[in-house]
Write a protein that holds these residues in place. Sequence first.
Motif, PDB file in Angstrom:
ATOM      1  N   ASP A   1       0.933  -1.170  -0.086  1.00  0.00           N
ATOM      2  CA  ASP A   1       0.169  -0.102   0.170  1.00  0.00           C
ATOM      3  C   ASP A   1       0.984   1.076  -0.104  1.00  0.00           C
ATOM      4  OD1 ASP A   1      -2.515   1.385   0.280  1.00  0.00           O
ATOM      5  OD2 ASP A   1      -1.772   1.945   2.367  1.00  0.00           O
ATOM      6  N   VAL A   2       0.666   2.024  -0.886  1.00  0.00           N
ATOM      7  CA  VAL A   2       1.535   3.302  -1.009  1.00  0.00           C
ATOM      8  C   VAL A   2       1.167   4.453  -0.067  1.00  0.00           C
ATOM      9  CG1 VAL A   2       2.101   5.151  -2.667  1.00  0.00           C
ATOM     10  CG2 VAL A   2       2.582   2.910  -3.423  1.00  0.00           C
ATOM     11  N   HIS A   3       1.648   4.996   0.419  1.00  0.00           N
ATOM     12  CA  HIS A   3       1.531   6.000   1.582  1.00  0.00           C
ATOM     13  C   HIS A   3       2.301   7.323   1.376  1.00  0.00           C
ATOM     14  CE1 HIS A   3       5.457   4.858   3.409  1.00  0.00           C
ATOM     15  NE2 HIS A   3       4.799   3.777   3.396  1.00  0.00           N
ATOM     16  N   THR A   4       3.165   7.276   0.449  1.00  0.00           N
ATOM     17  CA  THR A   4       4.198   8.308   0.497  1.00  0.00           C
ATOM     18  C   THR A   4       4.752   8.376  -1.239  1.00  0.00           C
ATOM     19  OG1 THR A   4       4.810   8.356   2.618  1.00  0.00           O
ATOM     20  CG2 THR A   4       6.194   9.876   1.168  1.00  0.00           C
ATOM     21  N   VAL A   5       4.853   9.773  -1.701  1.00  0.00           N
ATOM     22  CA  VAL A   5       5.328   9.966  -3.136  1.00  0.00           C
ATOM     23  C   VAL A   5       6.278  10.872  -3.206  1.00  0.00           C
ATOM     24  CG1 VAL A   5       4.781  10.064  -5.681  1.00  0.00           C
ATOM     25  CG2 VAL A   5       3.393   8.700  -4.112  1.00  0.00           C
TER      26      VAL A   5
ATOM     27  N   GLY B   1      12.363  12.856 -11.569  1.00  0.00           N
ATOM     28  CA  GLY B   1      11.928  11.453 -11.189  1.00  0.00           C
ATOM     29  C   GLY B   1      10.822  11.297 -10.345  1.00  0.00           C
ATOM     30  N   THR B   2      10.088  10.268 -10.178  1.00  0.00           N
ATOM     31  CA  THR B   2       9.140  10.052  -9.028  1.00  0.00           C
ATOM     32  C   THR B   2       9.223   8.854  -8.367  1.00  0.00           C
ATOM     33  OG1 THR B   2       7.655  11.025 -10.687  1.00  0.00           O
ATOM     34  CG2 THR B   2       6.378   9.564  -9.013  1.00  0.00           C
ATOM     35  N   LEU B   3       9.106   8.673  -7.122  1.00  0.00           N
ATOM     36  CA  LEU B   3       9.309   7.588  -6.123  1.00  0.00           C
ATOM     37  C   LEU B   3       8.221   7.032  -5.518  1.00  0.00           C
ATOM     38  CD1 LEU B   3      11.441   5.596  -4.825  1.00  0.00           C
ATOM     39  CD2 LEU B   3      11.783   7.342  -3.208  1.00  0.00           C
ATOM     40  N   PHE B   4       7.538   6.005  -5.459  1.00  0.00           N
ATOM     41  CA  PHE B   4       6.503   5.412  -4.803  1.00  0.00           C
ATOM     42  C   PHE B   4       7.122   4.625  -3.513  1.00  0.00           C
ATOM     43  CE2 PHE B   4       5.045   6.217  -8.906  1.00  0.00           C
ATOM     44  CZ  PHE B   4       3.658   6.620  -8.938  1.00  0.00           C
ATOM     45  N   ILE B   5       6.360   4.934  -2.190  1.00  0.00           N
ATOM     46  CA  ILE B   5       6.935   4.172  -1.289  1.00  0.00           C
ATOM     47  C   ILE B   5       5.780   3.590  -0.664  1.00  0.00           C
ATOM     48  CG2 ILE B   5       7.872   4.281   1.275  1.00  0.00           C
ATOM     49  CD1 ILE B   5       9.487   7.040   0.363  1.00  0.00           C
TER      50      ILE B   5
ATOM     51  N   MET C   1       8.958   1.603  -5.922  1.00  0.00           N
ATOM     52  CA  MET C   1       9.224   1.699  -7.344  1.00  0.00           C
ATOM     53  C   MET C   1       9.362   3.403  -7.759  1.00  0.00           C
ATOM     54  SD  MET C   1       5.210   0.851  -8.791  1.00  0.00           S
ATOM     55  CE  MET C   1       3.993   1.721  -8.797  1.00  0.00           C
ATOM     56  N   MET C   2      10.184   3.360  -8.941  1.00  0.00           N
ATOM     57  CA  MET C   2      10.303   4.739  -9.312  1.00  0.00           C
ATOM     58  C   MET C   2      10.321   4.693 -10.874  1.00  0.00           C
ATOM     59  SD  MET C   2      14.682   5.079  -8.943  1.00  0.00           S
ATOM     60  CE  MET C   2      15.821   4.051 -10.277  1.00  0.00           C
ATOM     61  N   SER C   3      10.195   6.031 -11.364  1.00  0.00           N
ATOM     62  CA  SER C   3      10.118   6.325 -12.879  1.00  0.00           C
ATOM     63  C   SER C   3      10.960   7.516 -13.090  1.00  0.00           C
ATOM     64  CB  SER C   3       8.687   6.068 -13.351  1.00  0.00           C
ATOM     65  OG  SER C   3       8.004   7.310 -12.639  1.00  0.00           O
ATOM     66  N   GLU C   4      11.152   7.762 -14.455  1.00  0.00           N
ATOM     67  CA  GLU C   4      11.668   8.703 -14.855  1.00  0.00           C
ATOM     68  C   GLU C   4      10.905  10.152 -15.520  1.00  0.00           C
ATOM     69  OE1 GLU C   4      14.509   7.563 -17.954  1.00  0.00           O
ATOM     70  OE2 GLU C   4      15.222   5.969 -16.537  1.00  0.00           O
ATOM     71  N   THR C   5      11.118  11.158 -16.220  1.00  0.00           N
ATOM     72  CA  THR C   5      10.450  12.053 -16.604  1.00  0.00           C
ATOM     73  C   THR C   5       9.310  11.113 -17.734  1.00  0.00           C
ATOM     74  OG1 THR C   5      12.174  13.721 -16.869  1.00  0.00           O
ATOM     75  CG2 THR C   5      10.222  14.095 -17.883  1.00  0.00           C
ATOM     76  N   TYR C   6       7.985  11.984 -17.674  1.00  0.00           N
ATOM     77  CA  TYR C   6       7.053  11.417 -18.604  1.00  0.00           C
ATOM     78  C   TYR C   6       6.530   9.979 -18.187  1.00  0.00           C
ATOM     79  CZ  TYR C   6       8.894  14.697 -21.891  1.00  0.00           C
ATOM     80  OH  TYR C   6       9.335  16.315 -22.401  1.00  0.00           O
ATOM     81  N   SER C   7       6.859   9.493 -16.986  1.00  0.00           N
ATOM     82  CA  SER C   7       6.670   8.286 -16.423  1.00  0.00           C
ATOM     83  C   SER C   7       7.351   7.078 -17.015  1.00  0.00           C
ATOM     84  CB  SER C   7       5.184   7.956 -16.206  1.00  0.00           C
ATOM     85  OG  SER C   7       4.383   8.934 -15.722  1.00  0.00           O
ATOM     86  N   ALA C   8       8.583   7.494 -17.612  1.00  0.00           N
ATOM     87  CA  ALA C   8       9.128   6.221 -18.566  1.00  0.00           C
ATOM     88  C   ALA C   8      10.033   5.718 -17.665  1.00  0.00           C
ATOM     89  CB  ALA C   8      10.134   7.178 -19.549  1.00  0.00           C
TER      90      ALA C   8
ATOM     91  N   LEU D   1      11.214  -1.451 -10.200  1.00  0.00           N
ATOM     92  CA  LEU D   1      11.009  -1.669  -8.879  1.00  0.00           C
ATOM     93  C   LEU D   1      12.585  -1.730  -8.042  1.00  0.00           C
ATOM     94  CD1 LEU D   1       8.998  -5.217  -9.397  1.00  0.00           C
ATOM     95  CD2 LEU D   1       8.105  -2.945  -8.433  1.00  0.00           C
ATOM     96  N   LEU D   2      12.239  -1.439  -6.830  1.00  0.00           N
ATOM     97  CA  LEU D   2      13.714  -1.355  -6.381  1.00  0.00           C
ATOM     98  C   LEU D   2      13.635  -2.370  -5.214  1.00  0.00           C
ATOM     99  CD1 LEU D   2      13.964   2.421  -5.649  1.00  0.00           C
ATOM    100  CD2 LEU D   2      14.898   1.197  -7.400  1.00  0.00           C
ATOM    101  N   PRO D   3      14.778  -2.887  -4.957  1.00  0.00           N
ATOM    102  CA  PRO D   3      16.182  -2.877  -5.707  1.00  0.00           C
ATOM    103  C   PRO D   3      15.830  -3.340  -7.009  1.00  0.00           C
ATOM    104  CG  PRO D   3      16.118  -4.725  -4.317  1.00  0.00           C
ATOM    105  CD  PRO D   3      15.068  -4.186  -3.894  1.00  0.00           C
ATOM    106  N   LEU D   4      16.717  -2.928  -7.868  1.00  0.00           N
ATOM    107  CA  LEU D   4      16.659  -3.040  -9.512  1.00  0.00           C
ATOM    108  C   LEU D   4      16.697  -4.361  -9.762  1.00  0.00           C
ATOM    109  CD1 LEU D   4      18.807  -0.277 -10.504  1.00  0.00           C
ATOM    110  CD2 LEU D   4      16.378  -0.132 -10.567  1.00  0.00           C
ATOM    111  N   SER D   5      17.318  -5.509  -8.759  1.00  0.00           N
ATOM    112  CA  SER D   5      17.480  -6.702  -9.277  1.00  0.00           C
ATOM    113  C   SER D   5      15.945  -7.575  -9.208  1.00  0.00           C
ATOM    114  CB  SER D   5      18.277  -7.559  -7.955  1.00  0.00           C
ATOM    115  OG  SER D   5      17.546  -7.182  -6.828  1.00  0.00           O
ATOM    116  N   ARG D   6      14.958  -6.759  -8.741  1.00  0.00           N
ATOM    117  CA  ARG D   6      13.590  -7.154  -8.801  1.00  0.00           C
ATOM    118  C   ARG D   6      13.076  -7.147 -10.150  1.00  0.00           C
ATOM    119  NH1 ARG D   6       9.540  -4.810  -4.473  1.00  0.00           N
ATOM    120  NH2 ARG D   6       8.359  -6.686  -5.285  1.00  0.00           N
ATOM    121  N   ASN D   7      13.788  -6.475 -11.046  1.00  0.00           N
ATOM    122  CA  ASN D   7      13.110  -6.261 -12.423  1.00  0.00           C
ATOM    123  C   ASN D   7      13.357  -7.413 -13.265  1.00  0.00           C
ATOM    124  OD1 ASN D   7      11.913  -3.305 -12.218  1.00  0.00           O
ATOM    125  ND2 ASN D   7      13.893  -3.224 -11.296  1.00  0.00           N
TER     126      ASN D   7
END
Length: 485
Positions: free
Chosen positions: A190-194, A347-351, A357-364, A368-374
């Motif tokens: 459940d995301v509570h902070t962005v 960037g954008t970071l969801f906690i 998880m995070m994304s770049e400009t334009y949600s590109a 997932l973090l850590p990156l090994s999860r991807n």
Amino acid sequence: MKTEQNNKNTSNRRDFIKTSAIAAAAFMIVPRHVLGGPGYLAPSDRLLVAGIGVGGKGESDLNMFYKSGKADIAFLCDVDDRRAANSVKAFPKAKYYKDWREMLDKEHKNFDAVSVSTPDHNHAIQALAAMQLGKHVYVQKPLTHDIYEARILTAAAKKYKVVTQMGNQGASNDGPRQMKEWYEAGLIGDVHTVYAWTNRPVWPQGIPWPDKKAEIPKELDWNLWLGTAPEKDYVDKLVPFNWRGWWDYGTGALGDMGCHLIEAPFSVLNLKYAKEVEASVGSVYVDEFKRGYFPESCPPSSHVTLKFPKTSKTKGDVTLHWMDGGIQPERPEELEANETFGDGGNGTLFIGTKGKMMSETYSANPKLLPLSRNKDIKVAPKYARVPEGANGHYKQWVEAAIAGYGKQEVSSPFEIAGPLTEALLMANLAIRSFDIQKTVNGKTSYPGRYTKMLWDNDNMKVTNFDEANQFVKREYRKGWNNLTL
């Protein structure tokens, strides 16, 4: 007599055929929305687009509509002939105007849709005028300059039943859809902070208004450029770009990048309207212990905290942090030392309760973090992708406009773009409140600083600091009517 009668009949038939042909030709050149009412176009037709603001981003928007293969650029309008030059050359058959009001008044029967890509302070009045004529509209981000304007355009889209799209093209990228799928699959709980952050502004801010007026370029109609904004003398280095850093015209880094970086949290978490906002801003000192006071200019940096109520996608309130001017949140511990945070500058970071998880400009490029999860993500696609992603944002609107209101989905209709824009403007309200001055007995204070603003969404007002409400709705310059549905 028979010969005379035959000649008369032949003449009548010729006149009838000639008259019918002229009528048919006239019928064929009328845009199909005239036949079917506002918002209607036959699927076989091409969309006839009129552009208001056709240089810079407006130029690229028109080119993208045309490249869809389903739109023709019918009319061009710009207050600055220099900025319009490339579009005039690219679309030589399009009639050119300087005053958008004249274009809408004279030509509204000859086009189907309007693209608005002007400075922020004129977006709303131009878009609403087009919508009230039954025209589909594509409006550059941010949708409006003021909270009130955003609320009006959101209601107008529904009232006038036209296809709307805001120019935050990242909304059509795969990223928001992929993150929705990951989130709904429970990968981060459940995301509570962005957090959302940017290295902008990349234009001057935190500066005094120039004290020297300049000569108005002969190609520029300064009065039309000002539009709804207060009367002021022309100054150098304002047009065509740096207006973004001045509150009378722009909305700062939030207006420039917020729609690109905060769109994903709105999409993934189904956020709507904030209920609280507070801000801190960067300082500019002009002498020893003397802080500069430049209320007309956006600050060089800011950190804003918005709180959103629980949604259908969250278990509780969501806190969203915005940072600009190069300020970034603490680097996630799951990210290794040499791994890029966001795209570096933005960037954008969801906690969430189970991960991040995070994304770049334009949600590109969501990750997932850590990156090994991807490496081993096994979540099936659930949401349809927009062909060509961000570049397909334009064609998506063109096709939806051709289909007609309510027939095809778009990524950023005003029902979504309106609340998103309001969130950015709520943040700006808190930033601008930082510079509200009060002087009592010769002593100056700043009551808007370090204050949490409590928001009554239904009545569009701050309930605990009334002075902040001056930024909800501004008065337009004399001669420019305030918005009414």
